[in-house]
Scaffold this active site. Structure first.
Site, short mmCIF file in Angstrom:
data_model
loop_
_atom_site.label_atom_id
_atom_site.label_comp_id
_atom_site.label_asym_id
_atom_site.label_seq_id
_atom_site.Cartn_x
_atom_site.Cartn_y
_atom_site.Cartn_z
N SER A 54 -20.34 -88.12 74.49
CA SER A 54 -20.35 -89.43 73.85
C SER A 54 -20.82 -90.55 74.76
O SER A 54 -21.24 -91.59 74.28
CB SER A 54 -18.96 -89.75 73.31
N HIS B 128 -19.20 -85.83 67.83
CA HIS B 128 -20.38 -86.68 67.68
C HIS B 128 -21.58 -85.94 67.10
O HIS B 128 -22.67 -86.51 67.00
CB HIS B 128 -20.76 -87.33 69.01
N LYS C 284 -15.76 -90.21 62.49
CA LYS C 284 -17.02 -90.77 62.98
C LYS C 284 -18.04 -90.78 61.84
O LYS C 284 -17.94 -91.60 60.94
CB LYS C 284 -17.46 -90.03 64.23
C1 LIG Z 1 -13.96 -89.16 69.17
C2 LIG Z 1 -13.70 -87.82 69.71
C3 LIG Z 1 -12.50 -87.16 69.42
C4 LIG Z 1 -11.36 -87.84 68.70
O1 LIG Z 1 -11.59 -87.93 67.34
P1 LIG Z 1 -10.55 -88.78 66.44
O2 LIG Z 1 -10.75 -88.25 65.08
O3 LIG Z 1 -10.94 -90.21 66.61
O4 LIG Z 1 -9.19 -88.49 66.98
C5 LIG Z 1 -12.35 -85.88 69.88
N1 LIG Z 1 -13.32 -85.27 70.60
C6 LIG Z 1 -14.47 -85.88 70.92
C7 LIG Z 1 -15.51 -85.14 71.70
C8 LIG Z 1 -14.71 -87.18 70.48
O5 LIG Z 1 -15.84 -87.79 70.79
#
Ligand SMILES: *Cc1c(COP(=O)(O)O)cnc(C)c1O
Length: 394
Positions: free
Chosen positions: A182, A210, A241
């Protein structure tokens, strides 16, 4: 007089002095290509709302309908009384969208990692983890009690070396990687990583937070992107996301999902996703299955913005995805850049240590399918002006 909380005041003032204190801006509008932030209308270059689904009218309406039909709260953990037909529908639909036998949903992507890692490995085992993996993988790994052994970022040769050095010391090994990283926007070489895990018959887990809704055909994720269907044991994803709502998902082999129903602790000991979230996610799956239009537009927007930023002379690091890091170096410069953008009506956050390594501070621009060409041009213009003002480009 008690002193027992003084240490917190000390720590907080140290954070402030070092410029690492989180100051959080307040949004008073729905998520979209622009936002009202601290009372001011700004272009949104920050959110993970890749496809614009967070305020899509169909998704919002589905949430309202689920709310009307099933009420506000799940009222229980899923094993006791919190599983509705909506939750089961979403799991079926996600499994078929991903092209896997089975799927299970969690309250968030974070919870999905906290459920999965401790269910699959324990004290006698080892987790072989990319050195830049997400915090939720690190936390899930620690909870599992397994040894955590890191390999060099996106380096299958180093992965194999680490496996060979350690494989006789443990009962089981699980290899885990982010799908898309990310902070840099680079993609894990999952095909090459899989070749190594298949050679030594190790469990493979990818966290595609992502990549879900971004990579692969119509946003089916990293496994689809590399054409590896049926070969990766566990795909973790988030519904928070690109899906635009909130929630987590684990998709994969049937035994693994069945096991998570029995041993996934956030599933067993924390209440389910709300009906409104679940209904909204179902509609997001419908939209993704109907057409690849939003995913295509996301990539077109990202290609346009990145090409123009490079022409302006900005360094975009390693990114091959819509995540666009604008590499600036020192944290104070990145913070100043972000403030100047905000003054010009562009909301783009600076990221510094400890989120990224020291000396690699950046502004991270998150491109969305909801941006129009005018939005992107407005952003480019602001970057050009501020970049020259601060001597980043000439
Ligand atoms: C954003 C993210 C998460 C967390 O996801 P949420 O649904 O916001 O808890 C987990 N793993 C990765 C790689 C992320 O980028």
């Amino acid at each position: 007089m008690s002193n027992r909380l003084n240490w917190i005041d000390d720590e907080l003032s140290q954070l402030k002095d070092a410029g690492f204190y989180n100051r959080i801006r307040t949004i008073s509008s729905p998520q979209g290509p622009s936002l009202i932030v601290d009372g001011k209308q700004v272009l949104n270059f920050c959110s993970n709302n890749y496809l614009g689904l967070a305020n899509n009218p169909r998704v919002v309406k589905a949430a309202q309908e689920a709310l009307a039909q099933f009420g506000a709260g799940p009222a229980a953990v899923r094993t006791i009384a919190g599983t509705t037909s909506l939750h089961l529908d979403l799991e079926k639909r996600l499994a078929s969208f991903k092209g896997v036998p089975s799927a299970i949903i969690f309250q968030s992507g974070y919870c999905a990692n906290l459920a999965t890692l401790p269910a699959l490995v324990g004290k006698e085992d080892a987790i072989i983890s990319d050195e830049l993996n997400h915090a939720s993988i690190i936390d899930g790994s620690r909870l599992s009690g397994a040894a955590i052994i890191r390999y060099a970022h996106c380096d299958p040769a180093d992965l194999e070396k680490v496996i060979l050095e350690n494989k006789d010391n443990f009962r089981r090994m699980l290899v885990v990687t982010d799908g898309v990283f990310s902070m840099d926007g680079d993609i894990a070489p999952l095909d090459k990583i899989l070749a190594v895990t298949e050679k030594y018959d190790l469990l493979l887990m990818v966290d595609d937070a992502h990549g879900e809704g971004v990579l692969g055909k119509g946003g089916r994720g990293i496994v689809d992107h590399f054409g590896l269907h049926g070969r990766v044991d566990v795909e973790v994803g988030t519904l928070s996301k690109a899906f635009g709502v909130v929630g987590g998902v684990v998709a994969g082999k049937s035994q693994i999902i069945e096991w998570l129903h029995q041993r996934g602790r956030p599933f067993l000991f924390s209440s389910a996703m709300t009906p409104a979230d679940t209904g909204a996610c179902l509609e997001a799956v419908n939209i993704l299955e109907e057409s690849t239009e939003l995913v295509d537009r996301l990539w077109q927007n990202a290609d346009y913005f990145k090409t123009e930023m490079k022409k302006l002379g900005f360094n975009l690091g390693l990114s091959t995805t819509p995540i666009t890091p604008v590499m600036l170096g020192e944290a104070p410069l990145a913070q100043q850049f972000s403030r100047s953008l905000f003054d010009r009506g562009v909301f783009a956050m600076s990221l510094g240590f400890p989120t990224v390594p020291r000396g690699k501070a950046r502004i991270r621009v998150m491109i969305s399918a909801s941006h129009t060409r005018e939005h992107l041009n407005q952003g480019l213009e602001a970057f050009a002006v501020v970049g020259k003002e601060l001597g980043v480009i000439s």
